[in-house]
Design a protein around this motif. Sequence first.
Motif, PDB file in Angstrom:
ATOM      1  N   LEU A  42     -31.045 176.264 -10.281  1.00  0.00           N
ATOM      2  CA  LEU A  42     -30.754 177.360  -9.360  1.00  0.00           C
ATOM      3  C   LEU A  42     -31.020 176.958  -7.914  1.00  0.00           C
ATOM      4  N   ALA A  43     -32.059 176.168  -7.682  1.00  0.00           N
ATOM      5  CA  ALA A  43     -32.392 175.750  -6.320  1.00  0.00           C
ATOM      6  C   ALA A  43     -31.244 174.975  -5.691  1.00  0.00           C
ATOM      7  N   ALA A  44     -30.642 174.089  -6.481  1.00  0.00           N
ATOM      8  CA  ALA A  44     -29.494 173.330  -5.972  1.00  0.00           C
ATOM      9  C   ALA A  44     -28.261 174.212  -5.862  1.00  0.00           C
ATOM     10  N   ARG A  45     -28.026 174.998  -6.903  1.00  0.00           N
ATOM     11  CA  ARG A  45     -26.794 175.788  -6.976  1.00  0.00           C
ATOM     12  C   ARG A  45     -26.740 176.859  -5.887  1.00  0.00           C
ATOM     13  N   SER A  46     -27.890 177.440  -5.548  1.00  0.00           N
ATOM     14  CA  SER A  46     -27.896 178.509  -4.545  1.00  0.00           C
ATOM     15  C   SER A  46     -27.548 177.971  -3.153  1.00  0.00           C
ATOM     16  N   ILE A  47     -27.989 176.762  -2.846  1.00  0.00           N
ATOM     17  CA  ILE A  47     -27.642 176.141  -1.560  1.00  0.00           C
ATOM     18  C   ILE A  47     -26.133 175.942  -1.462  1.00  0.00           C
ATOM     19  N   ILE A  48     -25.554 175.411  -2.529  1.00  0.00           N
ATOM     20  CA  ILE A  48     -24.117 175.132  -2.527  1.00  0.00           C
ATOM     21  C   ILE A  48     -23.311 176.429  -2.500  1.00  0.00           C
ATOM     22  N   LYS A  49     -23.782 177.428  -3.231  1.00  0.00           N
ATOM     23  CA  LYS A  49     -23.092 178.722  -3.239  1.00  0.00           C
ATOM     24  C   LYS A  49     -23.141 179.374  -1.861  1.00  0.00           C
ATOM     25  N   SER A  50     -24.311 179.317  -1.214  1.00  0.00           N
ATOM     26  CA  SER A  50     -24.458 179.935   0.105  1.00  0.00           C
ATOM     27  C   SER A  50     -23.545 179.298   1.145  1.00  0.00           C
ATOM     28  N   ALA A  51     -23.232 178.018   0.935  1.00  0.00           N
ATOM     29  CA  ALA A  51     -22.342 177.316   1.871  1.00  0.00           C
ATOM     30  C   ALA A  51     -20.871 177.580   1.565  1.00  0.00           C
ATOM     31  N   GLY A  52     -20.605 178.344   0.497  1.00  0.00           N
ATOM     32  CA  GLY A  52     -19.231 178.704   0.160  1.00  0.00           C
ATOM     33  C   GLY A  52     -18.553 177.779  -0.831  1.00  0.00           C
ATOM     34  N   TYR A  53     -19.333 176.912  -1.475  1.00  0.00           N
ATOM     35  CA  TYR A  53     -18.750 175.935  -2.391  1.00  0.00           C
ATOM     36  C   TYR A  53     -19.200 176.116  -3.844  1.00  0.00           C
ATOM     37  N   GLY A  54     -19.700 177.300  -4.163  1.00  0.00           N
ATOM     38  CA  GLY A  54     -20.265 177.522  -5.486  1.00  0.00           C
ATOM     39  C   GLY A  54     -19.348 177.157  -6.634  1.00  0.00           C
ATOM     40  N   GLU A  55     -18.068 177.504  -6.517  1.00  0.00           N
ATOM     41  CA  GLU A  55     -17.126 177.236  -7.619  1.00  0.00           C
ATOM     42  C   GLU A  55     -16.781 175.758  -7.749  1.00  0.00           C
ATOM     43  N   TYR A  56     -17.205 174.957  -6.775  1.00  0.00           N
ATOM     44  CA  TYR A  56     -16.859 173.532  -6.787  1.00  0.00           C
ATOM     45  C   TYR A  56     -18.018 172.644  -7.256  1.00  0.00           C
ATOM     46  N   PHE A  57     -19.103 173.280  -7.690  1.00  0.00           N
ATOM     47  CA  PHE A  57     -20.208 172.558  -8.328  1.00  0.00           C
ATOM     48  C   PHE A  57     -20.060 172.819  -9.817  1.00  0.00           C
ATOM     49  N   THR A  58     -19.490 171.852 -10.525  1.00  0.00           N
ATOM     50  CA  THR A  58     -18.928 172.132 -11.856  1.00  0.00           C
ATOM     51  C   THR A  58     -19.731 171.561 -13.026  1.00  0.00           C
ATOM     52  N   HIS A  59     -20.946 171.081 -12.768  1.00  0.00           N
ATOM     53  CA  HIS A  59     -21.745 170.536 -13.874  1.00  0.00           C
ATOM     54  C   HIS A  59     -23.211 170.917 -13.665  1.00  0.00           C
ATOM     55  N   SER A  60     -24.059 170.563 -14.600  1.00  0.00           N
ATOM     56  CA  SER A  60     -25.480 170.869 -14.470  1.00  0.00           C
ATOM     57  C   SER A  60     -26.110 169.977 -13.396  1.00  0.00           C
ATOM     58  N   THR A  61     -27.299 170.360 -12.963  1.00  0.00           N
ATOM     59  CA  THR A  61     -27.963 169.649 -11.878  1.00  0.00           C
ATOM     60  C   THR A  61     -28.555 168.320 -12.330  1.00  0.00           C
ATOM     61  N   GLY A  62     -28.831 168.158 -13.628  1.00  0.00           N
ATOM     62  CA  GLY A  62     -29.407 166.889 -14.049  1.00  0.00           C
ATOM     63  C   GLY A  62     -29.663 166.805 -15.537  1.00  0.00           C
ATOM     64  N   HIS A  63     -30.311 165.715 -15.929  1.00  0.00           N
ATOM     65  CA  HIS A  63     -30.582 165.436 -17.338  1.00  0.00           C
ATOM     66  C   HIS A  63     -31.735 164.452 -17.438  1.00  0.00           C
ATOM     67  N   GLY A  64     -32.321 164.352 -18.612  1.00  0.00           N
ATOM     68  CA  GLY A  64     -33.361 163.373 -18.847  1.00  0.00           C
ATOM     69  C   GLY A  64     -32.790 161.975 -18.930  1.00  0.00           C
ATOM     70  N   VAL A  65     -33.652 160.977 -18.669  1.00  0.00           N
ATOM     71  CA  VAL A  65     -33.277 159.566 -18.735  1.00  0.00           C
ATOM     72  C   VAL A  65     -34.396 158.799 -19.428  1.00  0.00           C
ATOM     73  N   GLY A  66     -34.029 157.819 -20.238  1.00  0.00           N
ATOM     74  CA  GLY A  66     -35.023 156.983 -20.902  1.00  0.00           C
ATOM     75  C   GLY A  66     -34.341 155.845 -21.628  1.00  0.00           C
ATOM     76  N   LEU A  67     -34.571 155.756 -22.932  1.00  0.00           N
ATOM     77  CA  LEU A  67     -33.884 154.756 -23.748  1.00  0.00           C
ATOM     78  C   LEU A  67     -32.395 155.057 -23.853  1.00  0.00           C
ATOM     79  N   GLU A  68     -32.028 156.303 -23.612  1.00  0.00           N
ATOM     80  CA  GLU A  68     -30.624 156.704 -23.518  1.00  0.00           C
ATOM     81  C   GLU A  68     -30.366 157.241 -22.122  1.00  0.00           C
ATOM     82  N   ILE A  69     -29.137 157.108 -21.682  1.00  0.00           N
ATOM     83  CA  ILE A  69     -28.832 157.539 -20.324  1.00  0.00           C
ATOM     84  C   ILE A  69     -28.814 159.060 -20.211  1.00  0.00           C
ATOM     85  N   HIS A  70     -28.485 159.750 -21.291  1.00  0.00           N
ATOM     86  CA  HIS A  70     -28.560 161.206 -21.299  1.00  0.00           C
ATOM     87  C   HIS A  70     -29.522 161.639 -22.403  1.00  0.00           C
ATOM     88  N   GLU A  71     -30.666 162.146 -22.002  1.00  0.00           N
ATOM     89  CA  GLU A  71     -31.682 162.642 -22.926  1.00  0.00           C
ATOM     90  C   GLU A  71     -32.068 164.058 -22.522  1.00  0.00           C
TER      91      GLU A  71
END
Length: 352
Positions: A265-294
């Motif tokens: 939400l912290a990332a998404r609210s900044i982008i939404k407030s700038a008028g680009y909310g619909e153009y942020f089309t994925h999650s903000t992040g993911h875990g990393v370790g022995l696999e690239i997506h954890e």
Amino acid sequence: MSKIESVRKLLAENQSALIFTPVSRLYLSGFESSLGYLFITKEKTVLFVDGRYIEAAKRNVNSDIEVRLFTKLSEQAKEFLGDEIKSLLVETSNTVADVKGFEKLFERKIIPSDELENTLHSLRLVKNDYEVECVIKAQRMAEKAFEDTLEFIRPGVTEIEIAAELEYRMKLAGSEKISFETIAVSGEKSSMPHGVPDNKIIKSGDFITMDFGATYKDYHSDMTRTVAVGFATDEMKKVYNTVLEANIAAIETVCEGVKASEVDLAARSIIKSAGYGEYFTHSTGHGVGLEIHEAPTVSFKNEKNLASGQIITIEPGIYLEGKFGVRIEDMVVVTKNGCNNLTKANKSLIII
């Protein structure tokens, strides 16, 4: 308590765990192979591998694990397990075909265990000091490659050449392999988060988004930087600075006990407030370790609290179809009082 001991706690006296999935086998044994059978009983741990891996396994497995070459595995396992082991616990992520194969091969009752699956999942969620250090070393390799590749980028080179240069430079820096297929997309193609580099020629006025990672001791790094070639328009600068602000805001939100959804939400609210909310089309992040997506996923859907020792990416983006896209990605490790940013590469707008 060691990882192996955590698995042993799940076993009845007449049981053994059979770890077959490659990433779990790697996690528990310290050795990567395409095929292997890790048996954990109350008394001992044995890794069976074939002739392709026997020498390397003996050199690299954790010291408390015995390595054996399998030739006639059914007979060897029968001798190792003896009459007292009546059943084998396996991860629920094994396929139905795997389970049926185990029953035939080992002539034991096979028990897919949610408890075993969940224990391994929980162990891997939180990284110890060694794991964090491995990720940091992989990240430094990627950063060195990024700095070197900046000198290579100019109008006239192609996306595929930039991707190849990044991978080459990561190898020179010591990376065992790339974390995933390198992304290097430019101009209007940079609006595709997972665009594929091709022979498109870089020209002045392009944004280039590069998403890439190195590995060290099988642990991955992951970073994204977007740079401009020649110049950046006012619109390009506005979008870039919005994404950078979102990246910083999300990182400042990360802390033990904070919900993953709050970071998103912290990332998404900044982008939404700038008028680009619909153009942020994925999650903000993911875990990393022995696999690239954890786990954990840093998305609005994840209401679980972050825990100290988790390594996550923070990678907001804005993607304007037909124009350009911007993504900035760092990796952080969650701490009791916030987080440590493992990514040291410059993320101010670079114009080459």
